[in-house]
Design an enzyme around this catalytic site. Structure first.
Site, PDB file in Angstrom:
ATOM      1  CE  LYS A  13       3.638 -58.335 -42.154  1.00 45.70           C
ATOM      2  NZ  LYS A  13       3.779 -56.863 -42.020  1.00 45.70           N
ATOM      3  NE  ARG A 127       5.095 -58.951 -31.137  1.00 46.97           N
ATOM      4  CZ  ARG A 127       4.632 -58.454 -32.273  1.00 46.97           C
ATOM      5  NH1 ARG A 127       3.493 -57.821 -32.331  1.00 46.97           N
ATOM      6  NH2 ARG A 127       5.307 -58.608 -33.376  1.00 46.97           N
ATOM      7  NE  ARG A 134       3.617 -52.786 -32.438  1.00 47.45           N
ATOM      8  CZ  ARG A 134       3.517 -53.356 -33.629  1.00 47.45           C
ATOM      9  NH1 ARG A 134       4.597 -53.791 -34.247  1.00 47.45           N
ATOM     10  NH2 ARG A 134       2.353 -53.521 -34.200  1.00 47.45           N
ATOM     11  NE  ARG A 145      -1.567 -55.260 -34.629  1.00 44.77           N
ATOM     12  CZ  ARG A 145      -0.341 -55.574 -35.012  1.00 44.77           C
ATOM     13  NH1 ARG A 145       0.359 -56.451 -34.336  1.00 44.77           N
ATOM     14  NH2 ARG A 145       0.206 -55.023 -36.052  1.00 44.77           N
TER      15      ARG A 145
HETATM   16  P1  AMP Z   1       2.016 -52.942 -38.480  1.00 46.69           P
HETATM   17  O1  AMP Z   1       3.186 -52.287 -37.831  1.00 46.69           O
HETATM   18  O2  AMP Z   1       2.238 -53.211 -39.939  1.00 46.69           O
HETATM   19  O3  AMP Z   1       1.568 -54.161 -37.758  1.00 46.69           O
HETATM   20  O4  AMP Z   1       0.797 -51.896 -38.434  1.00 46.69           O
HETATM   21  C1  AMP Z   1       0.319 -51.385 -37.202  1.00 46.69           C
HETATM   22  C2  AMP Z   1      -1.106 -50.902 -37.386  1.00 46.69           C
HETATM   23  O5  AMP Z   1      -1.168 -49.867 -38.382  1.00 46.69           O
HETATM   24  C3  AMP Z   1      -2.094 -51.953 -37.869  1.00 46.69           C
HETATM   25  O6  AMP Z   1      -2.605 -52.754 -36.815  1.00 46.69           O
HETATM   26  C4  AMP Z   1      -3.178 -51.091 -38.510  1.00 46.69           C
HETATM   27  O7  AMP Z   1      -3.990 -50.474 -37.531  1.00 46.69           O
HETATM   28  C5  AMP Z   1      -2.348 -50.001 -39.166  1.00 46.69           C
HETATM   29  N1  AMP Z   1      -1.967 -50.388 -40.541  1.00 46.69           N
HETATM   30  C6  AMP Z   1      -0.711 -50.590 -41.024  1.00 46.69           C
HETATM   31  N2  AMP Z   1      -0.738 -50.920 -42.320  1.00 46.69           N
HETATM   32  C7  AMP Z   1      -2.046 -50.945 -42.676  1.00 46.69           C
HETATM   33  C8  AMP Z   1      -2.738 -51.225 -43.887  1.00 46.69           C
HETATM   34  N3  AMP Z   1      -2.080 -51.585 -45.006  1.00 46.69           N
HETATM   35  N4  AMP Z   1      -4.097 -51.148 -43.880  1.00 46.69           N
HETATM   36  C9  AMP Z   1      -4.763 -50.800 -42.784  1.00 46.69           C
HETATM   37  N5  AMP Z   1      -4.181 -50.526 -41.606  1.00 46.69           N
HETATM   38  C10 AMP Z   1      -2.829 -50.592 -41.541  1.00 46.69           C
END
Ligand code: AMP
Length: 187
Positions: A13, A127, A134, A145
């Site tokens: 994504k 990964r 990360r 996750r």
């Molecule tokens: P991502 O890079 O979008 O996978 O986000 C990394 C982490 O940030 C996620 O695993 C959550 O801990 C937090 N996070 C990002 N977007 C959200 C959201 N819309 N709601 C809650 N937590 C979020």
């Protein structure tokens, strides 16, 4: 164009979001990126978010919703944007619908990258083996996750499906193939 991009962890994504935002000339708004920047800067928001992120959990809705509200009223969002990683819960989706109404924003396109479970698990393992740097990228955290995704985020697709607003895209194939599919679906 106003785009909401949905998809499970491991669906590619983030990569598709960057390419699509460039293709449509709209700002790419990634809540994950905003949180990572907040953690790196040591801000209060970062302090609040980091323990959730490190354990593969979602950050609480009120923190995220407030942040997106502030971002979407910025001038660069007036003609369009691409939201990546938000909404991740039905409460967030409902808050976003209310915000769009409040701001008079119409014609929202919701795109979901669809990837089968076994492919996601396989990608997460790979990964983990290669280590992408990360802090939430260990295999165990990646599994958590995915669990959070199925429990809290998968219902968001149903929410948009019920509203008749969901565009489902096959997320298998090369980066370019998936990108072309998304662009075509939005034309
Ligand atoms: P991502 O890079 O979008 O996978 O986000 C990394 C982490 O940030 C996620 O695993 C959550 O801990 C937090 N996070 C990002 N977007 C959200 C959201 N819309 N709601 C809650 N937590 C979020």
């Amino acid at each position: 164009m106003r785009i909401v991009l949905l998809g499970p962890p491991g669906a590619g994504k983030g990569t598709q979001a960057v390419m699509l935002a460039e293709n449509k000339s709209v700002p790419h708004i990634s809540t994950g990126d905003i949180f990572r920047a907040a953690v790196a800067s040591g801000s209060e928001l970062g302090k609040q978010a980091s323990s959730y992120m490190d354990s593969g959990k979602l950050v609480p809705d009120d923190l995220v919703i407030g942040l997106v509200k502030e971002r979407l009223v910025e001038p660069d969002c007036s003609d369009g944007f691409l939201l990546d990683g938000f909404p991740r819960t039905v409460d967030q989706a409902q808050a976003l619908t209310a915000l769009f109404q409040e701001l008079g924003m119409e014609n929202i396109r919701v795109v979901e990258l669809v990837v089968p479970d076994e492919v996601l698990i396989d990608r997460i393992k790979k990964r983990g083996e290669s280590g992408s740097g990360r802090s939430d990228d260990s295999v165990e955290v990646a599994r958590l996750r995915l669990k959070e995704y199925y429990e809290k985020t998968a219902p968001v697709s149903s929410y948009y499906k019920t509203e008749g607003a969901l565009i489902e895209i096959d997320g298998l194939g090369t980066i370019e193939e998936v990108h072309d599919r998304v662009v075509q679906a939005l034309n």
